[in-house]
Every structure is written in C-alpha cells, then in structure tokens.
Design a protein around this motif. Structure first.
Motif, PDB file in Angstrom:
ATOM      1  N   PRO A   1      -3.165  -5.852  -4.810  1.00 45.26           N
ATOM      2  CA  PRO A   1      -1.711  -5.668  -4.673  1.00 45.26           C
ATOM      3  C   PRO A   1      -1.226  -4.268  -5.043  1.00 45.26           C
ATOM      4  O   PRO A   1      -0.105  -3.898  -4.671  1.00 45.26           O
ATOM      5  N   TRP A   2      -2.028  -3.506  -5.766  1.00 50.06           N
ATOM      6  CA  TRP A   2      -1.537  -2.233  -6.307  1.00 50.06           C
ATOM      7  C   TRP A   2      -2.317  -1.017  -5.832  1.00 50.06           C
ATOM      8  O   TRP A   2      -1.868   0.112  -6.047  1.00 50.06           O
TER       9      TRP A   2
ATOM     10  N   ASP B   1      -1.726   6.372  -2.959  1.00 52.72           N
ATOM     11  CA  ASP B   1      -0.608   7.232  -2.549  1.00 52.72           C
ATOM     12  C   ASP B   1      -0.258   8.222  -3.662  1.00 52.72           C
ATOM     13  O   ASP B   1       0.044   9.397  -3.396  1.00 52.72           O
ATOM     14  N   SER B   2      -0.300   7.740  -4.892  1.00 48.62           N
ATOM     15  CA  SER B   2       0.003   8.591  -6.044  1.00 48.62           C
ATOM     16  C   SER B   2      -1.022   9.715  -6.166  1.00 48.62           C
ATOM     17  O   SER B   2      -0.672  10.869  -6.478  1.00 48.62           O
ATOM     18  N   ILE B   3      -2.285   9.405  -5.911  1.00 45.79           N
ATOM     19  CA  ILE B   3      -3.330  10.431  -5.960  1.00 45.79           C
ATOM     20  C   ILE B   3      -3.145  11.426  -4.816  1.00 45.79           C
ATOM     21  O   ILE B   3      -3.232  12.646  -5.007  1.00 45.79           O
TER      22      ILE B   3
ATOM     23  N   ASP C   1      -2.478   1.965 -11.780  1.00 42.19           N
ATOM     24  CA  ASP C   1      -1.632   2.956 -12.440  1.00 42.19           C
ATOM     25  C   ASP C   1      -1.117   3.986 -11.431  1.00 42.19           C
ATOM     26  O   ASP C   1      -1.575   4.043 -10.288  1.00 42.19           O
ATOM     27  N   LEU C   2      -0.194   4.822 -11.885  1.00 43.67           N
ATOM     28  CA  LEU C   2       0.368   5.884 -11.061  1.00 43.67           C
ATOM     29  C   LEU C   2       0.321   7.203 -11.825  1.00 43.67           C
ATOM     30  O   LEU C   2       0.291   7.219 -13.064  1.00 43.67           O
TER      31      LEU C   2
ATOM     32  N   ALA D   1       1.281  10.073 -16.863  1.00 41.96           N
ATOM     33  CA  ALA D   1       0.596   8.866 -16.396  1.00 41.96           C
ATOM     34  C   ALA D   1       1.509   7.666 -16.615  1.00 41.96           C
ATOM     35  O   ALA D   1       2.263   7.608 -17.595  1.00 41.96           O
ATOM     36  N   PHE D   2       1.414   6.707 -15.698  1.00 42.96           N
ATOM     37  CA  PHE D   2       2.308   5.550 -15.726  1.00 42.96           C
ATOM     38  C   PHE D   2       1.459   4.288 -15.591  1.00 42.96           C
ATOM     39  O   PHE D   2       0.774   4.085 -14.591  1.00 42.96           O
TER      40      PHE D   2
END
Length: 303
Positions: free
Chosen positions: A18-19, A25-27, A96-97, A206-207
């Motif tokens: 799911p993530w 996309d964040s990378i 994570d993002l 980092a998120f």
C-alpha cells in the motif's frame, strides 16, 4: 566491485504494497546533482508489492529489483548494500518518505566531515492515511558526533530512513547484524559507531509512517528486546571495549529490563531484576551474557 561517486537508495521490501509507490516517488523526487540508483530487495513479499515496484520502474534504467526468500529486514538491507554500485547508501524504509533535499543535505554533511562514517537527520512521524507537511527548511550547521558509540549504546539515534552511510565502511564492518532479523539499523549503527564518528544534521528530513496494523515498530517490547539483543551480540563481538562502555551497556540493558518488568509484570524494587541494575555498575564479568539475559527478560526470542 569498484564504487562510483553517487548514491544507492536501498529499499528492503516486505509486504508494504500500500505504501511502496509513495516511497519510490519520494526517492525519485530527490533534488541534487549526484549520480543515483534505486535497489529494492523484495524479502519474500506475499502482497504483490514486488509487482508494483516492477510496474513503477518500467521504462527506467536506474532501478534494480532483487528477490530473495523471506529472511528479515537485516538480510534484505545487507543484500541492498552488497548490490550497491555507488559510494554512499541511503537506506529508506518501504513505508517512509524523504524530504526532497534529504539526500543532498546528508551528502554535503559527509563531504564536510571526511572521517565521519554516517550522516543522520531528524525525523517526524505521521499517521497512516495522511501526508506529512514538508516544513520549510531551516538549515542549521551539522554537528560532528565523536562519542557516537556511547550515544548509540544509550539509545537508538535513528531509523533507517534518517541515515546516509559510506558504502565501503558499512561493508567493512559487516553491514547489519543478521542474527537479529529486524531493527536492522541498531546493529549497523553500533558497528559503524565503533568504526568512526557520525555527523548529525539537525533538520527534519525523514518522515516515518505510524499506525500501520501489524507494524513491528508498534511492538514496544519487541523493539526493546531486539535492540538489547543486538547490543549483547555486539559486545560479544567486541570483548576489548573499554570498561566505561561495557558498564554503560550493562546499566542501560538492566535498566530497560527492570522498567519493562515493573510496568508489565508488577515486579517490586526487591525483585531480581531490580537488584541486577545495581550489579550492572561493576560491570559484570561477562557483559555480553548479562545484556543478552536482559533482552530475554523483556521478551524471549521466538524459536
């Protein structure tokens, strides 16, 4: 393998379908003038996440998807490390993002501190089902951490998404400790802290997503036990550590075990684990065994 200047983004993947797109996309949105690649190691996922990675990577030449039977995040992280072609590795948890400037900022911090083996930033948590606010950057000077090993023994300093490591150093110390299947960053941070200083970038870059059903990070007892076990194994591998560090490790481990048993099992101040906190000041003759016993007091290992 000869390493080229640049960054390998290392993404261990296990049942994070799911993530994973948002993480990739964040990378892909990372800003900065550096060569890069993305290595995803699918650790035996059963939810179709690997297929989503393959679909996302279609038409790109900078993504490699590797597959292995389920062996745990430590083994998957080490597989990423072994496959890396660039001189720095940016670990990213698959749910994570990253801030768009995270990698460039951490790279610059390592460039300014050539003896540092690892750079880490701060993190913010955000609930699953939401998107975190990306706060405007308020750059502060990076801080060299010369007492990295003492600080890591006291507390885990980061999750994988917060760190950028020098590939050759991470390989030289053996990567993550695969004897502890999860909480892979703690064993790696202990090994790296024994190899050299860290540098801390005091910015939120980092998120970390929280509130995911079944997420290992939500199991506080398991997290404490795994970290304590990793510490005990590290001590067994490093019998010549200074007495001050062995004493610190014993005190931290015994304190965690006592607090856990007091809160969750109602033990009193006269219980054996309360008395072991006092014994930790000596330190014990076999500090590694003492710390490993502390881990089992929190949560026995699964057989």
């Amino acid at each position: 393998m000869r390493l080229a200047p640049g960054v390998t983004f290392a993404v261990p993947l296990y049942n994070k379908a799911p993530w994973i797109r948002a993480t990739l996309d964040s990378i892909a949105a990372q800003r900065g003038d550096f060569a890069r690649e993305i290595v995803v190691v699918d650790d035996g996922s059963t939810d179709g996440g690997a297929g989503l990675v393959a679909e996302w990577a279609s038409g790109r030449d900078d993504v490699r998807l590797l597959r292995q039977e389920n062996a745990g995040s430590a083994a998957a992280s080490n597989a990423c490390l072994a496959a890396a072609r660039f001189s720095a590795v940016k670990f990213v948890d698959a749910d994570d993002l990253l801030h768009p400037d995270a990698t460039a900022v951490l790279l610059e911090a390592l460039r300014r501190e050539p003896t540092a083996v690892l750079a880490f930033a701060d993190r913010m948590t955000f609930p699953d089902g939401t998107l975190p606010p990306m706060p405007p950057r308020a750059p502060l000077p990076p801080r060299r951490v010369d007492d990295a090993l003492a600080r890591v023994i006291r507390n885990s300093l980061f999750n994988p998404t917060q760190i950028l490591v020098r590939t050759e150093v991470a390989r030289a110390v053996g990567g993550c400790d695969e004897r502890v299947l999860y909480s892979q960053e703690y064993g790696l941070s202990l090994r790296l802290a024994a190899a050299g200083p860290f540098v801390h970038v005091p910015e939120t870059l980092a998120f970390q997503r929280v509130g995911i059903d079944g997420n290992l990070s939500a199991d506080q007892g398991g997290q404490l036990a795994r970290a304590t076990r990793a510490l005990g194994l590290f001590l067994a591998d490093k019998p010549d550590l200074p007495v001050s560090l062995r004493r610190l490790a014993a005190r931290r481990a015994a304190g965690r075990a006592w607090l856990w048993r007091r809160r969750h099992q109602g033990e009193t101040f006269l219980s054996p684990w309360s008395l072991r906190r006092l014994a930790a000041w000596l330190p014990p003759r076999d500090t590694a065994a003492f710390v490993l016993a502390s881990a089992e007091a929190i949560q026995p290992p699964q057989r």
